[in-house]
Design a protein around this motif. Structure first.
Motif, mmCIF file in Angstrom:
data_model
loop_
_atom_site.group_PDB
_atom_site.id
_atom_site.type_symbol
_atom_site.label_atom_id
_atom_site.label_comp_id
_atom_site.label_asym_id
_atom_site.label_seq_id
_atom_site.Cartn_x
_atom_site.Cartn_y
_atom_site.Cartn_z
ATOM 1 N N ASN A 218 29.334 29.258 -12.664
ATOM 2 C CA ASN A 218 29.162 28.253 -11.833
ATOM 3 C C ASN A 218 30.270 27.613 -11.379
ATOM 4 O OD1 ASN A 218 27.784 26.296 -10.132
ATOM 5 N ND2 ASN A 218 26.533 25.664 -12.117
ATOM 6 N N LEU A 219 31.120 27.260 -11.981
ATOM 7 C CA LEU A 219 32.406 26.519 -11.431
ATOM 8 C C LEU A 219 33.344 27.523 -10.503
ATOM 9 C CD1 LEU A 219 33.395 24.602 -14.924
ATOM 10 C CD2 LEU A 219 32.283 23.620 -12.802
ATOM 11 N N GLY A 220 33.122 28.745 -10.726
ATOM 12 C CA GLY A 220 34.238 29.587 -9.965
ATOM 13 C C GLY A 220 33.886 29.755 -8.675
ATOM 14 N N VAL A 221 32.436 29.342 -8.426
ATOM 15 C CA VAL A 221 31.857 29.310 -7.159
ATOM 16 C C VAL A 221 31.907 28.134 -6.288
ATOM 17 C CG1 VAL A 221 29.918 29.978 -5.946
ATOM 18 C CG2 VAL A 221 30.436 31.522 -7.571
ATOM 19 N N SER A 222 31.771 26.814 -7.221
ATOM 20 C CA SER A 222 31.777 25.618 -6.623
ATOM 21 C C SER A 222 33.136 25.113 -6.417
ATOM 22 C CB SER A 222 30.780 24.605 -7.907
ATOM 23 O OG SER A 222 29.467 25.365 -7.922
ATOM 24 N N TYR A 223 34.041 25.499 -7.104
ATOM 25 C CA TYR A 223 35.330 24.625 -7.036
ATOM 26 C C TYR A 223 36.552 25.741 -6.975
ATOM 27 C CZ TYR A 223 32.521 20.709 -9.093
ATOM 28 O OH TYR A 223 31.856 19.840 -9.178
ATOM 29 N N VAL A 224 37.438 25.486 -6.341
ATOM 30 C CA VAL A 224 38.969 26.188 -6.426
ATOM 31 C C VAL A 224 39.267 26.592 -7.802
ATOM 32 C CG1 VAL A 224 41.227 26.518 -5.631
ATOM 33 C CG2 VAL A 224 39.379 25.504 -4.077
ATOM 34 N N PRO B 24 42.045 20.598 -10.214
ATOM 35 C CA PRO B 24 41.969 19.580 -11.239
ATOM 36 C C PRO B 24 40.547 19.408 -11.461
ATOM 37 C CG PRO B 24 43.484 18.840 -9.379
ATOM 38 C CD PRO B 24 42.921 20.239 -8.946
ATOM 39 N N ASN B 25 39.306 19.399 -10.493
ATOM 40 C CA ASN B 25 38.123 19.361 -10.884
ATOM 41 C C ASN B 25 37.674 20.479 -11.727
ATOM 42 O OD1 ASN B 25 37.623 16.887 -9.892
ATOM 43 N ND2 ASN B 25 36.845 17.635 -7.807
ATOM 44 N N TYR B 26 37.991 21.694 -11.316
ATOM 45 C CA TYR B 26 37.556 22.860 -11.977
ATOM 46 C C TYR B 26 38.158 22.783 -13.649
ATOM 47 C CZ TYR B 26 37.446 28.072 -13.438
ATOM 48 O OH TYR B 26 37.378 29.154 -13.911
ATOM 49 N N VAL B 27 39.279 22.587 -13.609
ATOM 50 C CA VAL B 27 39.892 22.442 -15.002
ATOM 51 C C VAL B 27 39.190 20.974 -15.985
ATOM 52 C CG1 VAL B 27 42.117 21.851 -16.262
ATOM 53 C CG2 VAL B 27 42.235 23.299 -14.498
ATOM 54 N N GLN C 283 21.490 32.857 -8.564
ATOM 55 C CA GLN C 283 21.090 31.361 -8.919
ATOM 56 C C GLN C 283 22.045 30.470 -8.313
ATOM 57 O OE1 GLN C 283 20.976 33.067 -13.437
ATOM 58 N NE2 GLN C 283 20.295 30.843 -13.746
ATOM 59 N N LEU C 284 23.107 30.429 -7.909
ATOM 60 C CA LEU C 284 23.993 29.852 -7.249
ATOM 61 C C LEU C 284 23.380 29.486 -5.915
ATOM 62 C CD1 LEU C 284 27.466 30.580 -8.535
ATOM 63 C CD2 LEU C 284 25.985 28.767 -9.239
ATOM 64 N N ARG D 73 33.988 17.999 -3.541
ATOM 65 C CA ARG D 73 33.798 19.467 -4.079
ATOM 66 C C ARG D 73 34.959 20.340 -3.287
ATOM 67 N NH1 ARG D 73 28.064 21.823 -4.840
ATOM 68 N NH2 ARG D 73 29.180 23.111 -6.480
ATOM 69 N N GLN D 74 35.524 21.512 -3.963
ATOM 70 C CA GLN D 74 36.275 22.259 -3.253
ATOM 71 C C GLN D 74 35.784 23.766 -3.229
ATOM 72 O OE1 GLN D 74 40.593 21.436 -4.089
ATOM 73 N NE2 GLN D 74 39.962 19.805 -5.594
ATOM 74 N N PRO D 75 34.889 23.821 -2.539
ATOM 75 C CA PRO D 75 34.388 25.433 -2.369
ATOM 76 C C PRO D 75 35.095 26.375 -2.098
ATOM 77 C CG PRO D 75 33.215 24.073 -0.698
ATOM 78 C CD PRO D 75 34.280 23.179 -1.505
ATOM 79 N N GLU D 76 35.438 27.347 -2.601
ATOM 80 C CA GLU D 76 36.337 28.672 -2.115
ATOM 81 C C GLU D 76 36.072 29.232 -0.840
ATOM 82 O OE1 GLU D 76 37.954 30.906 -5.694
ATOM 83 O OE2 GLU D 76 35.926 30.817 -6.190
ATOM 84 N N ASN D 77 34.731 29.226 -0.514
ATOM 85 C CA ASN D 77 34.396 29.620 0.852
ATOM 86 C C ASN D 77 33.784 28.470 1.593
ATOM 87 O OD1 ASN D 77 34.978 32.226 0.585
ATOM 88 N ND2 ASN D 77 32.972 32.543 -0.670
ATOM 89 N N SER D 78 34.884 27.533 1.997
ATOM 90 C CA SER D 78 34.465 26.099 2.599
ATOM 91 C C SER D 78 33.620 26.314 4.032
ATOM 92 C CB SER D 78 35.654 25.244 2.742
ATOM 93 O OG SER D 78 36.415 25.985 3.824
ATOM 94 N N GLN D 79 32.393 25.650 4.016
ATOM 95 C CA GLN D 79 31.671 25.420 5.288
ATOM 96 C C GLN D 79 31.479 24.215 5.558
ATOM 97 O OE1 GLN D 79 30.762 28.030 7.140
ATOM 98 N NE2 GLN D 79 30.932 29.732 5.818
ATOM 99 N N PRO D 80 31.155 23.690 6.737
ATOM 100 C CA PRO D 80 30.744 22.162 7.069
ATOM 101 C C PRO D 80 29.539 21.887 6.214
ATOM 102 C CG PRO D 80 31.060 23.751 9.163
ATOM 103 C CD PRO D 80 30.756 24.827 8.058
#
Length: 516
Positions: free
Chosen positions: A57-63, A67-70, A420-421, A465-472
């Motif tokens: 979940n974190l791997g998709v939601s954050y870079v 810092p947030n991921y860690v 699920q994500l 949040r810092q999504p890896e695939n950022s979208q508006p």
């Protein structure tokens, strides 16, 4: 590894803690050899499964490694009592749990290519997080521990090739090169870095900076783990012959570890007149699809009736309401009242524990829907994100007024096998929130969270949040006026760790749904 039915764990003889688990970070090359109780076996497996799902979940939601991921991953490691800082803390119990639980999940996730791929990816992400916690000295110790002891170049050699290191490594300057450790790695171990021109290559060696050594270590770890899973798969029949382990391993790969959403706490909370409105506002896509198909066709085949019937039961539909709901819909089609009473009413009563074994069956979890009983032609059950053609899924989302940017995000998650994500993203888009703040594991969880949000009982905490695939992002949440009665009951957090009984019960329930 040996197992005992007794609660008490047989510890290793003597004080060999330092010898058995000398490091928190490892390649898991040696399997455990101590005795372990079946209760601990199950608890370890469930906790690691929870951890890997958080990693996904974190791997998709954050870079990754932001810092947030860690911060969030470290909190989860602490909560589940796994090592959270590799090679630093002297925590024998956490290291032991980490080591044993990894091998238990190997047994469960070696059974198919999809399961192996998922397990390897999450274990690699967990390894990457732990490796980044190491300083230069600890990296050297770890490389020596796993027989990857590459030599660090000395100051004289570094000075003589500083200009080449600067030119070959993006973003480097002379001063930074002088402060950084470089490893002299054989070409065959650094092919990936050489291919993308990230390192200086000379005389059959790549000069790899400390920050990039993780790429080589991860490749080595992936190779060894992949081979180990293949060997485990070949040995699995021997392990499965143990009648104590076979049920656990069979269900662990798609185990649900959350609340069971028993109907007793929600009985009578909704009326039949509300279902159409609720299906649009608060049903996950899988249940919204089933409801629409039932209304359009006035019939569902047995897989759809099981999945949707138990979901309705979980959100509060009583037995009397369920009988009225299904009967009124079926008689609009080709089923008359007499045929319904003879062919379908029994199975609904069985669903509610009033017939047969009189077991109170629980709704299907997301993993149960995704991994078992895939839909065939004429079926509408299953997970739309898992079982729908991407183009058809796109058309469905467009019909439900999902913005194009959101559809692209959902399809990217589906492509990455994060079903699920993808459903979580669907929740965010249909409820106009930026971050739901929880992990989706159950359709009834989706419904309850939706109702609490729409009624104002629960507010979604907003955060960056810092999504890896950022979208508006969507606009800030709008005020929503719900016409449905809110579900106010707080869901219990007490659950069976593997819900093995649920799986066994559903096998009997499936036999009751024999008519199409």
């Amino acid at each position: 590894m040996q197992f005992s039915g007794r609660r008490k764990l047989l510890r290793l003889a003597g004080d060999r803690r330092g010898e058995v688990y000398p490091h928190s970070l490892q390649f898991y090359l040696q399997p455990p050899t101590e005795n372990i109780s079946l209760a601990e076996f199950e608890n370890f497996a469930v906790d690691r499964l929870k951890l890997l799902k958080v990693v996904e979940n974190l791997g998709v939601s954050y870079v990754k490694n932001s810092p947030n991921y860690v911060q969030k991953l470290e909190a989860e490691l602490r909560k589940l009592k796994f090592p959270y800082r590799a090679l630093i803390e002297d925590d024998y119990d956490a290291r032991r749990k980490d080591h044993i639980s990894h091998f238990i999940l190997r047994l469960a996730y070696c059974q198919s290519e999809d399961l192996r791929r998922w397990f390897i990816q999450q274990e690699m992400d967990l390894f990457r997080y732990r490796f980044h916690q190491l300083n230069d000295q600890l990296v050297g110790k770890f490389l020596e521990y796993v027989n990857l002891a590459y030599d660090a170049i000395d100051a004289t050699e570094k000075t003589s090739i500083t200009d080449k290191l600067v030119n070959s490594t993006p973003g480097f300057i002379d001063k930074k090169v002088g402060e950084m450790v470089f490893y002299k790695v054989p070409f065959c171990d650094a092919v990936d870095l050489v291919r993308v021109r990230r390192v200086y290559f000379h005389g059959g060696y790549a000069y790899v900076p400390h920050q990039d050594i993780i790429s080589i270590v991860l490749n080595n770890y992936r190779t060894q783990l992949s081979k180990a899973l293949a060997l485990t798969a070949r040995s699995l029949p021997i392990v499965q012959a143990d009648e104590r382990l076979q049920p656990l391993l069979s269900h662990l790969s798609h185990a649900y570890v959350g609340p069971d959403y028993n109907v007793q706490k929600n009985t009578g909370k909704i009326s039949l007149e509300q279902i159409d409105a609720l299906s649009v506002k608060s049903f996950p896509l899988c249940m919204r699809q089933l409801h629409k198909s039932l209304r359009d066709n006035h019939h569902l085949r047995h897989g759809g009736r099981m999945q949707y019937g138990l979901f309705l039961k979980g959100i509060g539909l009583t037995l009397e309401q369920a009988l009225q709901f299904w009967k009124s819909e079926f008689i609009k089609g080709k089923i008359d009242a007499d045929k319904f009473d003879k062919g379908y009413a029994y199975s609904i009563r069985h669903n509610y524990g009033k017939e047969g074994k009189r077991t109170d069956y629980t709704p299907f979890s997301c993993m149960k829907i995704i991994l078992s009983n895939p839909p065939g032609q004429g079926d509408y059950h299953g997970c739309p994100f898992r079982h729908s053609d991407p183009e058809l899924l796109k058309q469905k989302l467009q019909a439900y007024k999902i913005p194009s940017a959101g559809i692209s995000q959902i399809l990217d998650l589906v492509k990455g096998v994060h079903y699920q994500l993808a459903c979580q993203k669907y929740f965010e888009l249909t409820h106009n929130v930026d971050d739901i703040g929880w992990s989706l594991n159950h359709p009834n969880q989706y419904f309850i969270e939706s109702q609490q949000l729409l009624s104002g009982i629960k507010e979604i905490k907003k955060e960056q949040r810092q999504p890896e695939n950022s979208q508006p992002k969507q606009s800030s949440q709008k005020s929503i006026n719900t016409a449905a009665t809110a579900t106010t009951t707080t869901t219990t957090t007490t659950c069976s760790s593997l819900n093995t009984m649920e799986e066994m019960e559903l096998e009997g329930l499936d036999d009751c749904f024999t008519e199409d």
